[in-house]
Scaffold this motif. Structure first.
Motif, PDB file in Angstrom:
ATOM      1  N   GLU A   6      67.651  19.412  40.480  1.00 30.05           N
ATOM      2  CA  GLU A   6      67.751  20.819  40.095  1.00 30.05           C
ATOM      3  C   GLU A   6      66.551  21.212  39.246  1.00 30.05           C
ATOM      4  OE1 GLU A   6      70.887  23.891  37.947  1.00 30.05           O
ATOM      5  OE2 GLU A   6      71.412  21.792  38.207  1.00 30.05           O
ATOM      6  N   ILE A   8      65.295  24.029  36.443  1.00 28.49           N
ATOM      7  CA  ILE A   8      65.769  25.015  35.467  1.00 28.49           C
ATOM      8  C   ILE A   8      64.693  26.094  35.307  1.00 28.49           C
ATOM      9  CG2 ILE A   8      66.554  25.375  33.094  1.00 28.49           C
ATOM     10  CD1 ILE A   8      68.362  23.538  34.738  1.00 28.49           C
ATOM     11  N   ARG A  29      67.917  30.953  44.211  1.00 31.02           N
ATOM     12  CA  ARG A  29      68.884  30.221  43.384  1.00 31.02           C
ATOM     13  C   ARG A  29      69.296  28.903  44.038  1.00 31.02           C
ATOM     14  NH1 ARG A  29      73.683  33.575  42.729  1.00 31.02           N
ATOM     15  NH2 ARG A  29      72.255  35.212  43.253  1.00 31.02           N
ATOM     16  N   ARG A  33      68.536  25.037  42.804  1.00 29.21           N
ATOM     17  CA  ARG A  33      69.652  24.118  42.560  1.00 29.21           C
ATOM     18  C   ARG A  33      69.555  22.865  43.420  1.00 29.21           C
ATOM     19  NH1 ARG A  33      74.717  28.159  42.890  1.00 29.21           N
ATOM     20  NH2 ARG A  33      74.250  29.416  41.070  1.00 29.21           N
ATOM     21  N   CYS A  54      58.943  26.587  35.293  1.00 34.19           N
ATOM     22  CA  CYS A  54      60.247  25.964  35.466  1.00 34.19           C
ATOM     23  C   CYS A  54      60.096  24.445  35.306  1.00 34.19           C
ATOM     24  CB  CYS A  54      60.807  26.282  36.842  1.00 34.19           C
ATOM     25  SG  CYS A  54      61.006  28.050  37.127  1.00 34.19           S
ATOM     26  N   ALA A  57      65.597  19.446  35.821  1.00 41.74           N
ATOM     27  CA  ALA A  57      66.736  19.117  34.973  1.00 41.74           C
ATOM     28  C   ALA A  57      66.815  17.603  34.819  1.00 41.74           C
ATOM     29  CB  ALA A  57      68.031  19.653  35.586  1.00 41.74           C
TER      30      ALA A  57
END
Length: 59
Positions: A6, A8, A29, A33, A54, A57
């Motif tokens: 993922e 973020i 989105r 993800r 970005c 994760a």
């Protein structure tokens, strides 16, 4: 097929990425993800990391 890690995104970046790439907000989105895994998702993920700050994760 396994999901990708993922990514973020900072506040407001998803709508900017969508406008910049020409894809819809839900598409961006799902790509961030790691749900979708195709050429469009690769373009979105690459731009998110390189241009919009970005980060991946943990996990």
């Amino acid at each position: 097929m396994a999901r990708k890690r993922e990514i973020i995104a900072p506040h407001g970046a998803i709508s900017k990425i969508a406008k910049d790439t020409g894809f819809s907000v839900p598409t961006v989105r799902y790509a961030l993800r790691g749900v979708t895994n195709n050429g469009n998702a690769d373009v979105i993920r690459k731009r998110a990391i390189e241009i919009y700050g970005c980060v991946y994760a943990r996990g």
